[in-house]
Design an enzyme around this catalytic site. Structure first.
Site, PDB file in Angstrom:
ATOM      1  N   HIS A 188      46.076  57.049  24.648  1.00 56.64           N
ATOM      2  CA  HIS A 188      46.543  58.275  24.004  1.00 56.64           C
ATOM      3  C   HIS A 188      47.029  57.959  22.593  1.00 56.64           C
ATOM      4  CE1 HIS A 188      47.623  60.849  27.796  1.00 56.64           C
ATOM      5  NE2 HIS A 188      46.372  60.996  27.418  1.00 56.64           N
ATOM      6  N   HIS A 218      49.689  51.066  26.513  1.00 57.56           N
ATOM      7  CA  HIS A 218      49.213  51.283  27.872  1.00 57.56           C
ATOM      8  C   HIS A 218      47.868  51.993  27.828  1.00 57.56           C
ATOM      9  CE1 HIS A 218      51.560  54.827  26.705  1.00 57.56           C
ATOM     10  NE2 HIS A 218      50.825  55.532  27.544  1.00 57.56           N
ATOM     11  N   VAL A 219      47.115  51.818  28.916  1.00 58.82           N
ATOM     12  CA  VAL A 219      45.762  52.369  28.985  1.00 58.82           C
ATOM     13  C   VAL A 219      45.648  53.205  30.257  1.00 58.82           C
ATOM     14  CG1 VAL A 219      43.296  51.809  29.146  1.00 58.82           C
ATOM     15  CG2 VAL A 219      44.808  50.397  27.716  1.00 58.82           C
ATOM     16  N   HIS A 220      45.061  54.404  30.130  1.00 58.41           N
ATOM     17  CA  HIS A 220      44.903  55.336  31.243  1.00 58.41           C
ATOM     18  C   HIS A 220      43.563  55.115  31.943  1.00 58.41           C
ATOM     19  CE1 HIS A 220      48.196  57.967  29.593  1.00 58.41           C
ATOM     20  NE2 HIS A 220      47.850  57.299  28.510  1.00 58.41           N
ATOM     21  N   TYR A 270      56.068  54.349  23.458  1.00 59.01           N
ATOM     22  CA  TYR A 270      55.499  53.417  22.497  1.00 59.01           C
ATOM     23  C   TYR A 270      55.514  51.979  22.994  1.00 59.01           C
ATOM     24  CZ  TYR A 270      55.045  57.413  19.513  1.00 59.01           C
ATOM     25  OH  TYR A 270      54.657  58.623  19.007  1.00 59.01           O
ATOM     26  N   ASP A 284      49.625  55.913  38.405  1.00 59.17           N
ATOM     27  CA  ASP A 284      50.490  56.770  37.584  1.00 59.17           C
ATOM     28  C   ASP A 284      51.360  57.648  38.488  1.00 59.17           C
ATOM     29  OD1 ASP A 284      50.618  57.878  34.567  1.00 59.17           O
ATOM     30  OD2 ASP A 284      50.860  59.544  35.969  1.00 59.17           O
TER      31      ASP A 284
END
Lengths: 269, 269
Positions: A200, A209-211, A206, A137
């Site tokens: 989130h 995605h994955v954190h 939009y 990130d």
């Protein structure tokens, strides 16, 4: 953090920040000229007000002077409001709002197409349907693992958020969970049991995605009113394919966000 | 947060916390006997060290004395591991562990029976089955609303945690949500839409309680791997009375926690 305008024609921004304790000064704090006032006592627990000498309680002070209107706005506090969005709210308020906005996600496509950050990719599963790209990130400088932060961006482009997910997406989500953990362990030596892996809602863009963040890191956006653990999302979808087209979801909006205005106009706040 | 053992045979835990600024005292801070030391100047930006007088830099101090080994361990910094606990894990590992421990919750009973902190009660619903007591949390000094933190303690004593909840508890949970919000709005002027209301799993003590914190406050324990929004818990139980006797739940355990050892012995980590 406190903002205060000066009264003398020209505005100033004054930012006051309490700094973390310095370990080597803690003993001084407990001994030296320190006034202690008992506040509460119950069983083995008690609380006190402690008034430290000035030299042990430095406040970091930043001054912007003269400050423009833009400086003032930047530091003014925004109220936040919790929204409990039903599926009907999503269809009637949130979805039309998302569709009316033209948030550019060109930067996401640039990464997926290797037009940008290609050298930063940690892992890729190239499958157009169930594949994804894992990149550090922007918020993580990669200097230390304490605040490790990566993002998995899915290749398919029509999935906007949690609200679009059904059992159809389980292979994709399981790939992200499994391969993401393996890739982080291999590259950074951080095992999956020390990763917080979540989505989130609302997301800040939009495209699904994955954190991935270090479990010991109090990452912004990891609190319960915004984060949804990927393992829970997978279990929910395995239990009921239409889970996210049924359930109310909670999130916070700042007073200046347009979506909040839409919920207010609809009488839902 | 700092922990320091006393040197006198019996240990104590001393927790020092810098508290948020109080708005009405900021002007004093900028005027009154405040030493200011210039650190850096560049264009319109400058930074200072500010040394406030003791009465304007209170440190919240909590003492646990005498402290057991368990208290000491609780506050030492540790590696953390994420556990995904199935219902079988709960029955075979967690529940026997809870039952084998004798962590005293006398302080909870003291509050419920008005033997301690009776003057601190913000709201009570006295019903023995569906009632509760709302009190400020130890962590909140009540000087400012920024870090507002209250706890609802239920009157019934056999509900250990989220894992024990069924649809039978819906009236209790709805009372806490509704009356808790009303009481906080009435006493502190903070509307329900600015409150984060949640349970912990694992909790730090096994008597059912619900956390109320200011939404703008990054409260410890409000992250997704520990907090469960009360509204979500209510919806889950309304959908399926046995939800929490079926679902896997995720939580983090520190390396020194006995429960982690139990999961390791069972080959589940």
């Amino acid at each position: 953090q406190v903002t205060s305008p000066s009264g003398e024609g020209t505005d100033a921004v004054v930012i006051l920040e309490k700094t973390p304790f310095q370990e080597e000064k803690v003993l001084d704090l407990l001994k030296k000229h320190t006034k202690l006032e008992l506040q509460m006592h119950n069983d083995i627990y008690s609380t006190y007000h402690l008034y430290p000498p000035p030299e042990l309680s430095e406040i970091k002070t930043t001054v912007v002077y003269p400050a423009t209107e833009k400086h003032l706005q930047k530091y003014l506090r925004q109220e936040v409001h919790l929204i409990r969005e039903t599926w009907e709210d999503y269809k009637n308020i949130t979805l039309p709002f998302i569709q009316s906005q033209s948030f550019s996600i060109q930067w996401v496509y640039n990464i997926l197409e290797k037009k940008a950050e290609a050298d930063r990719i940690i892992h890729e599963n190239p499958d157009p349907c169930d594949g994804f790209v894992l990149v550090p990130d922007f918020k993580w400088n990669q200097n230390q693992l304490d605040d490790l932060y990566l993002i998995a961006l899915v290749h398919r482009r029509e999935v906007k958020s949690l609200r679009d997910l059904t059992a159809e997406h389980l292979p994709l989500l399981r790939n992200i969970l499994q391969e993401g953990k393996e890739a982080v362990a291999k590259r950074f030596g951080v095992p999956g049991s020390q990763l917080r892996i979540y989505l989130h809602y609302q997301p800040s863009y939009y495209h699904l995605h994955v954190h991935f963040t270090a479990l010991g890191y109090d990452a912004p956006g990891s609190s319960v009113e915004r984060a949804h653990l990927l393992t829970d999302v997978i279990d929910n979808l395995a239990m009921d394919s239409t889970y996210y087209q049924k359930r109310a979801l909670t999130f916070a909006l700042r007073a200046d966000e347009l979506l909040l205005k839409k919920f207010q106009e609809a009488g839902r706040v």
